[in-house]
Design an enzyme around this catalytic site. Sequence first.
Site, mmCIF file in Angstrom:
data_model
loop_
_atom_site.group_PDB
_atom_site.id
_atom_site.type_symbol
_atom_site.label_atom_id
_atom_site.label_comp_id
_atom_site.label_asym_id
_atom_site.label_seq_id
_atom_site.Cartn_x
_atom_site.Cartn_y
_atom_site.Cartn_z
ATOM 1 N N LYS A 226 0.836 -1.196 0.000
ATOM 2 C CA LYS A 226 0.000 0.000 0.000
ATOM 3 C C LYS A 226 0.872 1.248 0.000
ATOM 4 O O LYS A 226 1.986 1.232 0.512
ATOM 5 C CB LYS A 226 -0.898 0.018 1.237
ATOM 6 N N HIS A 227 0.341 2.313 -0.563
ATOM 7 C CA HIS A 227 1.040 3.583 -0.444
ATOM 8 C C HIS A 227 0.767 4.176 0.937
ATOM 9 O O HIS A 227 -0.129 3.721 1.673
ATOM 10 C CB HIS A 227 0.645 4.556 -1.557
ATOM 11 N N ASP A 228 1.546 5.201 1.290
ATOM 12 C CA ASP A 228 1.486 5.735 2.654
ATOM 13 C C ASP A 228 0.086 6.135 3.091
ATOM 14 O O ASP A 228 -0.311 5.913 4.244
ATOM 15 C CB ASP A 228 2.418 6.944 2.785
ATOM 16 N N TRP A 229 -0.674 6.733 2.200
ATOM 17 C CA TRP A 229 -1.970 7.237 2.599
ATOM 18 C C TRP A 229 -2.929 6.120 2.991
ATOM 19 O O TRP A 229 -3.876 6.336 3.732
ATOM 20 C CB TRP A 229 -2.595 8.065 1.472
ATOM 21 N N GLU A 230 -2.697 4.928 2.474
ATOM 22 C CA GLU A 230 -3.561 3.811 2.823
ATOM 23 C C GLU A 230 -3.270 3.281 4.218
ATOM 24 O O GLU A 230 -4.049 2.498 4.761
ATOM 25 C CB GLU A 230 -3.401 2.692 1.800
#
Length: 448
Positions: A226-230
């Site tokens: 996942k990317h950071d925002w997830e």
Amino acid sequence: MGPLSGIHVLDLTTFINGPSATGQMCEAGATVLKVEPRTGDAMRMSSGGAGTYSPQFELLNRGKLSITLDLKHPGARAVFRRLVEWADVLAENFKTGTMERLGLGYDVVAAWNPRLVYASNSGFGPRGEWAERPSYDGMAQAFTGALLSNGGGPSHPPRPVGWTFSDVVGGNFFYSSILAALVARGRTGKGQHVLCSQTGATLYFQRAGLSEALDLRGGDQNDSGKHDWETFCFQQTHKASDGRGICVSVTKWDQFLRFLDAVGRPDLATLRNAKERWPVPPIASRDTIISEIKKVIATQPLQHWIDACVERNVPCAPISTYADIGDASTSVGRHMRENEYIVDVQHRDYGALRWVGLPTTFSETPLRKPYIGESWHGPYIGEHNRSVLVDTLGYTKAEADELIRKNIVPQPAGRRAIEHSLDARLAYGEKMRARRAKVEATRGRSRL
């Protein structure tokens, strides 16, 4: 005009990494002289055929002058020395050691002009076993861990950061480092050698996350895919009922409470340890918050949620397409134009274009605005050969002719030379306008 007015830049850079830095200097008022081989900077060829529009080249080189010079020719040294004596800054982004092999390294050139800021921007840096190896944007992203980090971790497929990330980030650090050296010269009167690299800049950009992984987790990094925002919930993206997206940032607890009021779910503030551990609540609470808010956002169109957030002073923004940014009828498009972040330009070959403008305003040293009433463009290969030789460097017209005849300052050649490509450029401009009009008409009908 501009804060760098009066600064002379000798620009030996190519492709994106270097020209993005010298291009910013030009936009800030410096006189930038691009030194090219007879077939031009290789970036000119990036878009294909002779007349093809290359936004990468034009936008990084708009406003510069161009002279051709064969740096390997024995007769070029005398010309190069005059250029160095004229310059405040020399910028190059060759492989480490290239300028030394040409006999034009810092020690040689600094003797000709002790006030010169000699700025080098290599791929891997000036020392170590990788120093003299070739590099482009992808190498820097791979070498510094950016490819895997952006892909979601070491066990997931690498994913590049777009916009030639390491090139542009490296160029920005190159630009700021040159400016710092000019400030130092203003105090000391002395030039210096400034050494930067794509690798160093890309690593520096990641410094917080990298240091956190090394110091707190022994080098382990997020490998969730996942990317950071997830993995957070203070920065969220959601899709509204009309299919358009909104981004909200609620780093502070009071912002989160106001956002919950906007979506009508104040009960989410009572989830276990949400307040105590905000902005990083426990995973179970985080996942509940995000999933429940997604359901609510999906019930109303984007503008409803923008209005609700703005009314409650919740940081928010629509998730814009490039079409939105270029469309003056949208809120985003209007804002971009009002700040001149998007400007209409008239290019001498390609006609009407919409370009990214300049992001900074200076109250006392206003920037020149060449997009108002004049063409804003990158130079043709060697367009300013004679004027630079005669008017800038002080050669007589006969001496300039001799330098050109001997191919020290060679006549431009190849399919991008203007004598071969002007008609093709004009024809391509017509093709661009027709294609753009067709796409915009289709988009307009789709909104009815």
